[in-house]
Design a protein around this motif. Sequence first.
Motif, PDB file in Angstrom:
ATOM      1  N   UNK A  66       0.985  -1.318  -0.085  1.00  0.00           N
ATOM      2  CA  UNK A  66      -0.045  -0.046  -0.106  1.00  0.00           C
ATOM      3  C   UNK A  66       0.985   1.192   0.268  1.00  0.00           C
ATOM      4  N   UNK A  67       0.347   2.444  -0.504  1.00  0.00           N
ATOM      5  CA  UNK A  67       0.982   3.709  -0.476  1.00  0.00           C
ATOM      6  C   UNK A  67      -0.114   4.700   0.082  1.00  0.00           C
ATOM      7  N   UNK A  68       0.304   5.672   0.945  1.00  0.00           N
ATOM      8  CA  UNK A  68      -0.612   6.373   1.377  1.00  0.00           C
ATOM      9  C   UNK A  68      -0.517   7.714   0.459  1.00  0.00           C
ATOM     10  N   UNK A  69      -1.832   7.993  -0.214  1.00  0.00           N
ATOM     11  CA  UNK A  69      -1.766   9.255  -0.918  1.00  0.00           C
ATOM     12  C   UNK A  69      -1.836  10.397  -0.178  1.00  0.00           C
ATOM     13  N   UNK A 110     -10.847  14.284   7.990  1.00  0.00           N
ATOM     14  CA  UNK A 110     -10.173  14.149   6.572  1.00  0.00           C
ATOM     15  C   UNK A 110     -10.128  12.810   6.177  1.00  0.00           C
ATOM     16  N   UNK A 111     -10.368  12.655   4.893  1.00  0.00           N
ATOM     17  CA  UNK A 111     -10.267  11.376   4.031  1.00  0.00           C
ATOM     18  C   UNK A 111      -9.065  10.898   3.979  1.00  0.00           C
ATOM     19  N   UNK A 112      -8.994   9.443   4.158  1.00  0.00           N
ATOM     20  CA  UNK A 112      -7.773   8.577   3.851  1.00  0.00           C
ATOM     21  C   UNK A 112      -7.713   7.982   2.710  1.00  0.00           C
ATOM     22  N   UNK A 113      -6.846   8.236   1.881  1.00  0.00           N
ATOM     23  CA  UNK A 113      -6.618   7.580   0.388  1.00  0.00           C
ATOM     24  C   UNK A 113      -5.595   6.891   0.334  1.00  0.00           C
ATOM     25  N   UNK A 114      -5.497   5.543  -0.046  1.00  0.00           N
ATOM     26  CA  UNK A 114      -4.439   5.016  -0.476  1.00  0.00           C
ATOM     27  C   UNK A 114      -4.338   4.044  -1.757  1.00  0.00           C
ATOM     28  N   UNK A 115      -3.357   3.810  -2.363  1.00  0.00           N
ATOM     29  CA  UNK A 115      -3.105   2.970  -3.392  1.00  0.00           C
ATOM     30  C   UNK A 115      -2.950   1.372  -3.020  1.00  0.00           C
ATOM     31  N   UNK A 116      -3.514   0.328  -3.530  1.00  0.00           N
ATOM     32  CA  UNK A 116      -3.350  -0.802  -2.813  1.00  0.00           C
ATOM     33  C   UNK A 116      -3.100  -1.759  -4.098  1.00  0.00           C
ATOM     34  N   UNK A 117      -1.918  -2.567  -3.970  1.00  0.00           N
ATOM     35  CA  UNK A 117      -1.533  -3.621  -4.844  1.00  0.00           C
ATOM     36  C   UNK A 117      -1.463  -4.927  -4.268  1.00  0.00           C
ATOM     37  N   UNK A 118      -2.176  -5.911  -5.113  1.00  0.00           N
ATOM     38  CA  UNK A 118      -2.183  -7.320  -4.327  1.00  0.00           C
ATOM     39  C   UNK A 118      -2.164  -8.186  -5.554  1.00  0.00           C
ATOM     40  N   UNK A 119      -1.520  -9.610  -5.302  1.00  0.00           N
ATOM     41  CA  UNK A 119      -1.453 -10.641  -6.050  1.00  0.00           C
ATOM     42  C   UNK A 119      -1.977 -11.584  -5.344  1.00  0.00           C
ATOM     43  N   UNK A 120      -3.040 -12.512  -6.133  1.00  0.00           N
ATOM     44  CA  UNK A 120      -3.234 -12.395  -7.872  1.00  0.00           C
ATOM     45  C   UNK A 120      -4.386 -11.435  -7.934  1.00  0.00           C
ATOM     46  N   UNK A 121      -5.290 -11.294  -6.695  1.00  0.00           N
ATOM     47  CA  UNK A 121      -6.553 -10.424  -7.011  1.00  0.00           C
ATOM     48  C   UNK A 121      -6.704  -9.931  -5.594  1.00  0.00           C
ATOM     49  N   UNK A 122      -7.985  -9.082  -5.735  1.00  0.00           N
ATOM     50  CA  UNK A 122      -8.246  -8.394  -4.194  1.00  0.00           C
ATOM     51  C   UNK A 122      -8.910  -9.706  -3.352  1.00  0.00           C
ATOM     52  N   UNK A 123      -8.410 -10.414  -2.868  1.00  0.00           N
ATOM     53  CA  UNK A 123      -8.823 -11.507  -2.169  1.00  0.00           C
ATOM     54  C   UNK A 123      -9.288 -10.852  -0.843  1.00  0.00           C
ATOM     55  N   UNK A 124     -10.637 -10.927   0.009  1.00  0.00           N
ATOM     56  CA  UNK A 124     -10.897 -10.433   1.205  1.00  0.00           C
ATOM     57  C   UNK A 124     -11.756 -11.541   1.988  1.00  0.00           C
ATOM     58  N   UNK A 125     -11.282 -11.964   3.025  1.00  0.00           N
ATOM     59  CA  UNK A 125     -11.936 -12.758   3.926  1.00  0.00           C
ATOM     60  C   UNK A 125     -12.282 -11.838   5.125  1.00  0.00           C
TER      61      UNK A 125
END
Length: 141
Positions: A66-69, A110-125
Amino acid sequence: MTDKVVPVVTRASELDETTLQSGECVRKSGVSPQHTPAKNIWFGRVSNEPGHRSPPHHHEHSETGGYVLKGHGRIYFGDDYKEFIDMHEGDFVFVPPFMPHVEVNMSTTDELVWLTCRTPDNLVTNLPDVPDEALEGYRRA
């Protein structure tokens, strides 16, 4: 004959919202299997409104970067979510596979905005929720 694969641009107004979600933490993909030829990456914009948070969750076998914008985020983890790390604009974060965590916006204005990168997909449990009071220093807007 195979289909020709070319670069794909996802315009800001076309971010895909059909990806998996965690409560008040809103994920919108820019590059993902949901709407591009990508097969092994999910890359998107994640936001939390002031004072909002995700429920406890993990991302299965996926590694997450993740990267915090903008804003001040915190990730709670560990036994009973008693450990945490803070992140500010310009910070990167790595979250290991299968690590239960809670993502929060520490600001009530204030809003929190970040970019997220994940492999292989956006798996969420998603996991059972915890009361706000269990998260040291967290408060809602």
